[in-house]
Design a protein around this motif. Structure first.
Motif, PDB file in Angstrom:
ATOM      1  N   ALA A 122     -82.746 -14.963 -62.609  1.00  0.00           N
ATOM      2  CA  ALA A 122     -83.773 -14.115 -61.988  1.00  0.00           C
ATOM      3  C   ALA A 122     -84.462 -13.282 -63.057  1.00  0.00           C
ATOM      4  O   ALA A 122     -83.808 -12.743 -63.958  1.00  0.00           O
ATOM      5  CB  ALA A 122     -83.147 -13.199 -60.937  1.00  0.00           C
ATOM      6  N   LYS A 123     -85.780 -13.169 -62.948  1.00  0.00           N
ATOM      7  CA  LYS A 123     -86.537 -12.377 -63.906  1.00  0.00           C
ATOM      8  C   LYS A 123     -86.459 -10.896 -63.554  1.00  0.00           C
ATOM      9  O   LYS A 123     -86.492 -10.519 -62.380  1.00  0.00           O
ATOM     10  CB  LYS A 123     -87.995 -12.821 -63.945  1.00  0.00           C
ATOM     11  CG  LYS A 123     -88.199 -14.143 -64.678  1.00  0.00           C
ATOM     12  CD  LYS A 123     -89.658 -14.409 -64.933  1.00  0.00           C
ATOM     13  CE  LYS A 123     -89.852 -15.696 -65.739  1.00  0.00           C
ATOM     14  NZ  LYS A 123     -89.255 -15.588 -67.086  1.00  0.00           N
TER      15      LYS A 123
ATOM     16  N   LEU B 293     -82.252   1.486 -69.253  1.00  0.00           N
ATOM     17  CA  LEU B 293     -83.635   1.072 -69.038  1.00  0.00           C
ATOM     18  C   LEU B 293     -84.264   1.782 -67.852  1.00  0.00           C
ATOM     19  O   LEU B 293     -85.444   1.575 -67.566  1.00  0.00           O
ATOM     20  CB  LEU B 293     -83.694  -0.448 -68.831  1.00  0.00           C
ATOM     21  CG  LEU B 293     -83.194  -1.295 -69.999  1.00  0.00           C
ATOM     22  CD1 LEU B 293     -83.263  -2.770 -69.646  1.00  0.00           C
ATOM     23  CD2 LEU B 293     -84.011  -1.018 -71.255  1.00  0.00           C
ATOM     24  N   ASP B 294     -83.478   2.614 -67.151  1.00  0.00           N
ATOM     25  CA  ASP B 294     -83.977   3.397 -66.021  1.00  0.00           C
ATOM     26  C   ASP B 294     -84.713   2.509 -65.018  1.00  0.00           C
ATOM     27  O   ASP B 294     -85.821   2.812 -64.571  1.00  0.00           O
ATOM     28  CB  ASP B 294     -84.908   4.514 -66.507  1.00  0.00           C
ATOM     29  CG  ASP B 294     -85.190   5.552 -65.403  1.00  0.00           C
ATOM     30  OD1 ASP B 294     -84.341   5.677 -64.509  1.00  0.00           O
ATOM     31  OD2 ASP B 294     -86.252   6.190 -65.452  1.00  0.00           O
ATOM     32  N   GLY B 295     -84.084   1.378 -64.683  1.00  0.00           N
ATOM     33  CA  GLY B 295     -84.692   0.446 -63.742  1.00  0.00           C
ATOM     34  C   GLY B 295     -83.630  -0.388 -63.064  1.00  0.00           C
ATOM     35  O   GLY B 295     -82.432  -0.265 -63.362  1.00  0.00           O
ATOM     36  N   ALA B 296     -84.064  -1.219 -62.120  1.00  0.00           N
ATOM     37  CA  ALA B 296     -83.143  -2.050 -61.346  1.00  0.00           C
ATOM     38  C   ALA B 296     -83.513  -3.515 -61.474  1.00  0.00           C
ATOM     39  O   ALA B 296     -84.688  -3.871 -61.559  1.00  0.00           O
ATOM     40  CB  ALA B 296     -83.145  -1.641 -59.880  1.00  0.00           C
ATOM     41  N   SER B 297     -82.489  -4.358 -61.488  1.00  0.00           N
ATOM     42  CA  SER B 297     -82.667  -5.809 -61.546  1.00  0.00           C
ATOM     43  C   SER B 297     -82.181  -6.411 -60.231  1.00  0.00           C
ATOM     44  O   SER B 297     -81.125  -6.020 -59.711  1.00  0.00           O
ATOM     45  CB  SER B 297     -81.880  -6.387 -62.719  1.00  0.00           C
ATOM     46  OG  SER B 297     -81.889  -7.804 -62.687  1.00  0.00           O
TER      47      SER B 297
ATOM     48  N   ALA C 126     -87.134 -10.295 -68.904  1.00  0.00           N
ATOM     49  CA  ALA C 126     -86.065 -11.209 -69.301  1.00  0.00           C
ATOM     50  C   ALA C 126     -85.509 -11.900 -68.066  1.00  0.00           C
ATOM     51  O   ALA C 126     -85.577 -11.360 -66.956  1.00  0.00           O
ATOM     52  CB  ALA C 126     -84.958 -10.468 -70.031  1.00  0.00           C
ATOM     53  N   THR C 127     -84.980 -13.087 -68.258  1.00  0.00           N
ATOM     54  CA  THR C 127     -84.265 -13.783 -67.199  1.00  0.00           C
ATOM     55  C   THR C 127     -82.789 -13.456 -67.329  1.00  0.00           C
ATOM     56  O   THR C 127     -82.199 -13.635 -68.397  1.00  0.00           O
ATOM     57  CB  THR C 127     -84.479 -15.304 -67.289  1.00  0.00           C
ATOM     58  OG1 THR C 127     -85.867 -15.587 -67.089  1.00  0.00           O
ATOM     59  CG2 THR C 127     -83.671 -16.032 -66.231  1.00  0.00           C
ATOM     60  N   MET C 128     -82.211 -12.939 -66.245  1.00  0.00           N
ATOM     61  CA  MET C 128     -80.805 -12.536 -66.241  1.00  0.00           C
ATOM     62  C   MET C 128     -80.000 -13.454 -65.325  1.00  0.00           C
ATOM     63  O   MET C 128     -80.442 -13.793 -64.224  1.00  0.00           O
ATOM     64  CB  MET C 128     -80.662 -11.086 -65.774  1.00  0.00           C
ATOM     65  CG  MET C 128     -81.326 -10.068 -66.670  1.00  0.00           C
ATOM     66  SD  MET C 128     -80.975  -8.368 -66.140  1.00  0.00           S
ATOM     67  CE  MET C 128     -81.739  -7.439 -67.461  1.00  0.00           C
TER      68      MET C 128
END
Length: 245
Positions: free
Chosen positions: A67-68, A16-20, A81-83
């Motif tokens: 966390a969203k 997804l080339d992103g950070a959570s 999404a909530t992870m």
């Protein structure tokens, strides 16, 4: 010795080339007895190993707070999404204390964590994934000692060097940064209320190797012998770490 500490950080999702965000979470630690490990190349012929086990604690459950996270699925579709990371077994901590003029501590933390998804929204439209959408097993890192630690788990590592008696880097008692890479397993039981199984869709858009995580741990609080600079009056850690990328 019983300890508590706060942890937080960021986890990249390569596809997804992103950070959570890994939200601020309480970690309870139980230290074991240290012991000597023979090592002929060490200055004294051995190093000391300090084992411990840990448990995440969010309102009594062994997990991070939900966390969203927002990503661009397939590079163009905004998805929220909530992870939640749920602990599926004991977290094992080993700090190897290398003695001598250039003393340092190498720490590895092995955490079996299952990723759960909920409240998925794709391009503004809710996507019903049901109440049990999760990975088929824990996040999986390459394990340096698979004979001692079989099974899938996340591996985080950090090193502390001593400078005038003060550790610089990661040391379990004082905290610091821990990093690692991992694979996200396939998803399972992501079923809508009408019975449609969306597990393969989530697997194709999220699961895979090459994901990076950086976790920051704060100063620990010794529960049985609290120190004012480290613990609040009700036994909480004073230091609340900030996440770093």
């Amino acid at each position: 010795m019983s300890l508590t500490a706060y942890v937080t950080g960021y986890s990249n999702v390569a596809k997804l080339d992103g950070a959570s965000l890994i939200p601020l979470t309480c970690m309870q630690v139980e230290q074991g007895d240290s012991y000597a490990v023979p090592a002929p190349d060490e200055p004294f012929g051995f190093f000391l190993r300090q084992p411990a086990t840990a448990r995440l604690d969010h309102r009594g459950s062994a997990q991070t707070p939900p966390a969203k996270a927002t990503f661009l699925t397939f590079g163009f579709t905004p998805t929220t999404a909530t992870m939640t990371l749920e602990q599926s077994g004991p977290i094992e901590i080993e700090g190897d204390i290398h003695l001598g003029d250039d003393a340092y501590v190498d720490t590895l933390i092995r955490a079996p964590l299952v990723l759960r998804l909920s409240d998925v929204v794709v391009n503004g439209t809710p996507l019903d994934v049901g109440p049990d959408c999760r990975t088929t097993g824990p996040l999986a890192s390459e394990e340096p000692e698979p004979e001692r630690f079989p099974g899938d788990h996340l591996v985080l590592g950090g090193t502390a060097e001593w400078n005038n008696g003060t550790p610089r880097g990661y040391f379990m008692l004082t905290g610091g940064p821990l990093t690692g890479t991992f694979s996200i397993p396939a998803f399972t039981d992501c079923r809508a209320s009408d019975g449609e199984d969306l597990s393969r869709l989530l697997t194709s858009s999220i699961s895979g190797p090459g994901n990076y995580v950086k976790q920051i741990q704060g100063q620990t609080c010794a529960v049985a012998q609290p120190v004012e600079a480290e613990c609040t009056e009700d036994g909480q850690p004073v230091v609340i770490p900030e996440p770093e990328r």
